[in-house]
Design an enzyme around this catalytic site. Structure first.
Site, short mmCIF file in Angstrom:
data_model
loop_
_atom_site.label_atom_id
_atom_site.label_comp_id
_atom_site.label_asym_id
_atom_site.label_seq_id
_atom_site.Cartn_x
_atom_site.Cartn_y
_atom_site.Cartn_z
N GLU A 115 0.83 -1.02 0.08
CA GLU A 115 0.13 -0.21 0.00
C GLU A 115 1.08 1.21 0.09
O GLU A 115 1.63 1.60 1.13
CB GLU A 115 -0.94 0.03 1.24
CG GLU A 115 -2.17 0.67 1.08
CD GLU A 115 -2.26 2.15 1.40
OE1 GLU A 115 -1.72 2.94 0.46
OE2 GLU A 115 -2.47 2.47 2.41
N CYS B 140 -2.20 8.75 2.46
CA CYS B 140 -1.89 8.34 1.32
C CYS B 140 -2.97 8.76 0.22
O CYS B 140 -2.48 9.07 -0.82
CB CYS B 140 -1.61 6.81 0.99
SG CYS B 140 -2.80 5.98 1.93
N GLU C 2 4.11 12.74 -4.29
CA GLU C 2 3.40 12.95 -3.34
C GLU C 2 4.07 13.89 -2.12
O GLU C 2 5.50 13.63 -1.75
CB GLU C 2 3.36 11.30 -2.70
CG GLU C 2 2.60 11.24 -1.73
CD GLU C 2 2.51 9.71 -0.94
OE1 GLU C 2 3.38 9.09 -0.83
OE2 GLU C 2 1.52 9.28 -0.57
P1 NDP Z 1 9.01 4.50 4.57
O1 NDP Z 1 8.35 3.94 3.24
O2 NDP Z 1 10.55 4.75 4.50
O3 NDP Z 1 8.68 3.86 6.02
C1 NDP Z 1 7.52 3.05 6.07
C2 NDP Z 1 8.18 1.86 6.98
O4 NDP Z 1 8.99 1.19 6.35
C3 NDP Z 1 8.76 2.18 8.30
O5 NDP Z 1 8.40 1.27 9.18
C4 NDP Z 1 10.24 2.08 7.87
O6 NDP Z 1 10.89 1.87 8.77
C5 NDP Z 1 10.21 0.93 7.16
N1 NDP Z 1 11.31 0.89 5.97
C6 NDP Z 1 12.03 1.82 5.71
N2 NDP Z 1 12.90 1.42 4.63
C7 NDP Z 1 12.90 0.21 4.57
C8 NDP Z 1 13.52 -0.72 3.80
N3 NDP Z 1 14.61 -0.72 3.13
N4 NDP Z 1 13.11 -2.22 4.05
C9 NDP Z 1 12.04 -2.40 4.80
N5 NDP Z 1 11.24 -1.68 5.45
C10 NDP Z 1 11.77 -0.03 5.49
O7 NDP Z 1 8.29 5.86 4.65
P2 NDP Z 1 8.91 7.09 5.46
O8 NDP Z 1 8.54 6.97 6.78
O9 NDP Z 1 10.48 7.37 5.51
O10 NDP Z 1 8.06 8.58 4.81
C11 NDP Z 1 8.78 8.79 3.38
C12 NDP Z 1 7.60 9.34 2.45
O11 NDP Z 1 6.95 8.19 2.18
C13 NDP Z 1 6.53 10.16 3.02
O12 NDP Z 1 7.24 11.85 3.00
C14 NDP Z 1 5.54 10.17 2.41
O13 NDP Z 1 5.60 10.63 1.19
C15 NDP Z 1 5.66 8.46 2.09
N6 NDP Z 1 4.70 7.71 2.87
C16 NDP Z 1 3.32 7.27 2.41
C17 NDP Z 1 2.67 6.54 3.21
C18 NDP Z 1 1.49 5.95 2.71
O14 NDP Z 1 0.61 5.49 3.53
N7 NDP Z 1 1.22 6.02 1.17
C19 NDP Z 1 2.88 6.41 4.67
C20 NDP Z 1 4.23 6.71 4.99
C21 NDP Z 1 4.94 7.61 4.30
P3 NDP Z 1 11.84 3.41 9.74
O15 NDP Z 1 10.65 4.37 10.13
O16 NDP Z 1 12.70 2.81 10.59
O17 NDP Z 1 12.52 3.96 8.38
#
Ligand code: NDP
Length: 493
Positions: free
Chosen positions: A249, A283, A384
Site C-alpha cells: 500500500e 496516502c 506525493e
Molecule cells: P518509509 O516507506 O521509509 O517507511 C515506512 C515503513 O517502512 C517504516 O516502518 C520504515 O522503517 C520501513 N522501512 C524503511 N525502509 C525500509 C526498507 N529498506 N526495508 C523495509 N522496511 C523499510 O516511509 P517514510 O516514513 O520514510 O516516509 C517517506 C515518505 O513516504 C513520506 O514523506 C510519504 O511521502 C511517504 N509515505 C507514504 C505512506 C502511505 O501511506 N502511502 C505512509 C508513510 C510515508 P523506519 O521508520 O525505521 O525507516
C-alpha cells in the site's frame, strides 16, 4: 509522562542486544516522549524463531477461538482509549481530538470487524465429476512481517494485524522509527487479551536493518507493507530472492475533480477534509484539484476561506484540528515542495509558511497551503507531498478532467463532485485508481477494500478481500471410485 518500552519477542518484553535505543520526539513541541529499543538482525532471527514455533498451535485453533481473542483485544483498546490516544498524539503529532475520537475507536472497530467477518471464510467444492470430491480449503500463510508507516501509527498496524491474526498467521510487526510507541502499547493490550507467546512479536528499529532482515528472511512467508513507493520497490526486489508474497500500500497523488454542475459548498467541505485531515499526511489525501473553469474562482475563494479557519496549535487541546508534520526532516521536505511550487509559477492563495504562535513555535508546523494556477507539469503536482499543500488547476471538458486525473504514476484514489451521478459513474469507470468517490473524498470503512493500482501498489487491506491476502488456497482431491484402474492411466499403457 515519558514512556520507555522494550520489544516483544516470544511473549517476553526484552531489550535489543547492545542496549541501543531510538528516542521519540513530540513533533508539536520538540520534547522527548520516550524511547524504544533499536533492534537488528539478531532480534529478527529470535522473533522469527518464536513466530515459527507458535504457528502450529495458533493455526490449529478454530476461527471462533481466534475471533474471541480479537474481540478481547478490541475491548482492551477501548479500555485504554485515552492512554493510546495521548501516546499517539505525543509521538506523531495528530491532535487529540482525532486520536481520541477517530483512531482509537476505529482500531477497536477493526478488530471487531475481522473477528466477525473471518468466521464467514469458506472454501469451495468443485464439480469435477461424481467419482471424486474436489474442494478448496483456506490456510494461513505462516509467519508474516507487517511493516507500517507513521501517518496513522495504530490504525495501520491494526488493518494488517487483525486480518493476519484472525486467519491463523503468526506476526512480526515493524513499526515506524518516528512513532513506534503506540504499537508497543498495542502489544501490551494484545498480550493481555490472551494471545499466546510468539504469535505477535514487535520489533522496533531502522527499516534498513530490521525491515530488510524481515523481508529477506527465508522463514517469513509474506510482507504486508504500507509506506513510500520507493521503499515498496526495494521490498519487492529483496522479497524476490525468497519468492515471498508482498502486499504494497504505497503512495498516492489523488485527484479531486469538481464538475461544472457540482454543489460548490459540498465540494468545499469535502476539499477541506480531503486535503487537510491528518495535516495532509494521508496516502489518499486530495492533492491535485481539477476544477471546471466555470466555477474555478468561486470554488477557490470558498476553499481558501474555509481552510483559513482550521485551527493549528496545541495538539493536546480538543479544539485543535491541524497538528504538525510528523518529524523535522519531513517538514523540511514539505517546505521544499512549497518553494518548488512558487518557483514553478503557481500562485500562492493560502499559507505557505509556518504558524508563529507560542504553541507552535517549537514544533514542525506548516499552515494549510493552497496554490492556484497549477498545471500537471509542475513537480509538486506530480509527486506525493504528504503534507498540507495542494494545487488547483482548471479544466473545460469531462474528457480533459479524466485525462488530467490519469496523468500520474500513482493510482490510489480520486473523487468526482457532480450532481449528475450517471455522468460521475461513467467518469469513475475511466479513472485508474483503487477507489473513486463520488461527492465524497477520503471515506474508508471496514467493509470497503483499500489499495491502489499503478505505483500505488497492489493487494487490498480491509473488507473481506484482505482475508485472501493472509490466506492461501489449497486444493484437495479425494478419489471416491475405490478402483485401481482409472481411464486416464491408459495414456501410459
Ligand atoms: P518509509 O516507506 O521509509 O517507511 C515506512 C515503513 O517502512 C517504516 O516502518 C520504515 O522503517 C520501513 N522501512 C524503511 N525502509 C525500509 C526498507 N529498506 N526495508 C523495509 N522496511 C523499510 O516511509 P517514510 O516514513 O520514510 O516516509 C517517506 C515518505 O513516504 C513520506 O514523506 C510519504 O511521502 C511517504 N509515505 C507514504 C505512506 C502511505 O501511506 N502511502 C505512509 C508513510 C510515508 P523506519 O521508520 O525505521 O525507516
Amino acid at each position: 509522562m515519558r514512556k520507555d518500552y522494550k520489544v516483544l519477542i516470544g511473549g517476553e518484553w526484552v531489550e535489543a542486544a547492545g542496549g541501543r535505543r531510538i528516542e521519540v520526539i513530540n513533533p508539536a513541541n520538540g520534547e522527548k516522549v520516550g524511547s524504544a529499543p533499536e533492534c537488528g538482525a539478531e532480534e529478527v532471527d529470535k522473533a522469527v524463531s518464536a513466530a515459527v514455533e507458535a504457528f502450529p498451535a495458533w493455526a490449529s485453533k478454530t476461527m471462533g477461538e481466534r475471533s474471541k481473542i480479537l474481540l478481547k483485544i478490541s475491548q482492551g483498546i477501548m479500555a485504554h482509549q485515552e492512554e493510546l490516544a495521548k501516546l499517539e498524539t505525543a509521538e506523531q503529532g495528530s491532535p487529540i481530538r482525532k486520536t481520541m475520537n477517530f483512531d482509537v475507536p476505529l482500531c477497536a472497530e477493526q478488530f471487531e470487524y475481522f473477528a466477525g467477518v473471518a468466521r464467514a471464510l469458506t472454501g469451495e467444492t468443485l464439480p469435477v465429476g461424481p467419482w471424486c470430491l474436489s474442494c478448496t480449503v483456506r490456510e494461513p500463510l505462516g509467519v508474516v512481517g507487517l511493516i507500517t508507516p507513521w501517518n496513522f501509527p495504530a490504525l495501520m498496524v491494526v488493518w494488517k494485524l487483525g486480518a493476519a491474526l484472525v486467519t491463523g498467521n503468526t506476526c512480526i510487526v515493524k513499526p515506524p522509527s518516528v512513532a513506534p510507541l503506540t504499537t508497543l502499547k498495542l502489544g501490551e493490550i494484545v498480550m493481555e487479551a490472551g494471545v499466546p507467546a510468539g504469535v505477535v512479536n514487535i520489533l522496533t528499529g531502522p527499516g534498513e536493518s530490521v525491515g530488510e532482515a524481515l523481508v529477506k528472511h527465508p522463514k517469513v512467508a509474506k510482507i504486508g507493507f504500507t509506506g513510500d513507493t520507493a521503499t515498496g520497490k526495494r521490498i519487492m526486489r529483496l522479497a524476490s530472492d525468497t519468492v515471498k508474497q508482498v502486499g504494497l500500500e504505497l503512495g498516492g497523488k489523488n485527484a479531486f475533480i469538481v464538475m461544472a454542475d457540482a454543489d460548490v459548498d459540498s465540494a468545499v467541505e469535502g476539499a477541506v477534509f480531503g486535503a487537510f485531515f491528518n495535516t495532509g499526511q494521508v496516502c489518499a489525501a486530495a492533492s491535485r484539484f481539477y476544477i471546471h473553469e466555470s466555477l474555478y474562482d468561486a470554488f477557490a475563494e470558498k476553499f481558501v476561506a474555509a481552510s483559513k479557519k482550521l485551527r493549528c496549535g496545541d495538539t493536546m487541546d480538543m479544539g485543535t484540528v491541524i497538528g504538525p508534520l510528523a518529524y523535522e526532516a519531513h517538514r523540511d521536505k514539505v517546505e521544499g515542495y512549497i518553494r518548488g511550487a512558487k518557483e514553478a509559477g503557481a500562485t500562492l492563495l493560502l499559507g505557505g509558511e509556518r504558524p508563529d504562535t507560542p504553541e507552535t513555535r517549537n514544533g514542525f508546523f506548516v499552515l494549510p497551503t493552497i496554490f492556484g494556477g497549477c498545471t500537471n507539469d509542475m513537480t509538486f503536482m506530480r509527486e506525493e507531498i504528504f503534507g498540507p499543500v495542494v494545487g488547483l488547476a482548471r479544466f473545460s471538458t469531462p474528457e480533459e478532467a479524466v485525462a488530467l486525473a490519469n496523468d500520474s504514476n500513482y493510482g490510489l484514489s480520486a473523487s468526482i463532485w457532480t450532481k449528475d451521478v450517471r455522468a460521475g459513474l461513467a467518469m469513475a469507470g475511466q479513472i485508474k485508481a483503487g477507489t473513486v468517490w463520488i461527492n465524497e473524498h477520503l471515506i474508508i470503512f471496514c467493509e470497503t477494500p483499500w489499495g491502489g493500482c499503478k505505483q500505488s501498489g497492489w493487494g487490498k487491506d480491509l473488507s473481506t478481500m484482505v482475508l485472501d491476502e493472509y490466506t492461501t488456497t489449497k486444493h484437495i482431491y479425494v478419489d471416491l471410485t475405490g478402483v485401481p484402474e482409472k481411464p486416464w492411466y491408459a495414456i501410459l499403457k
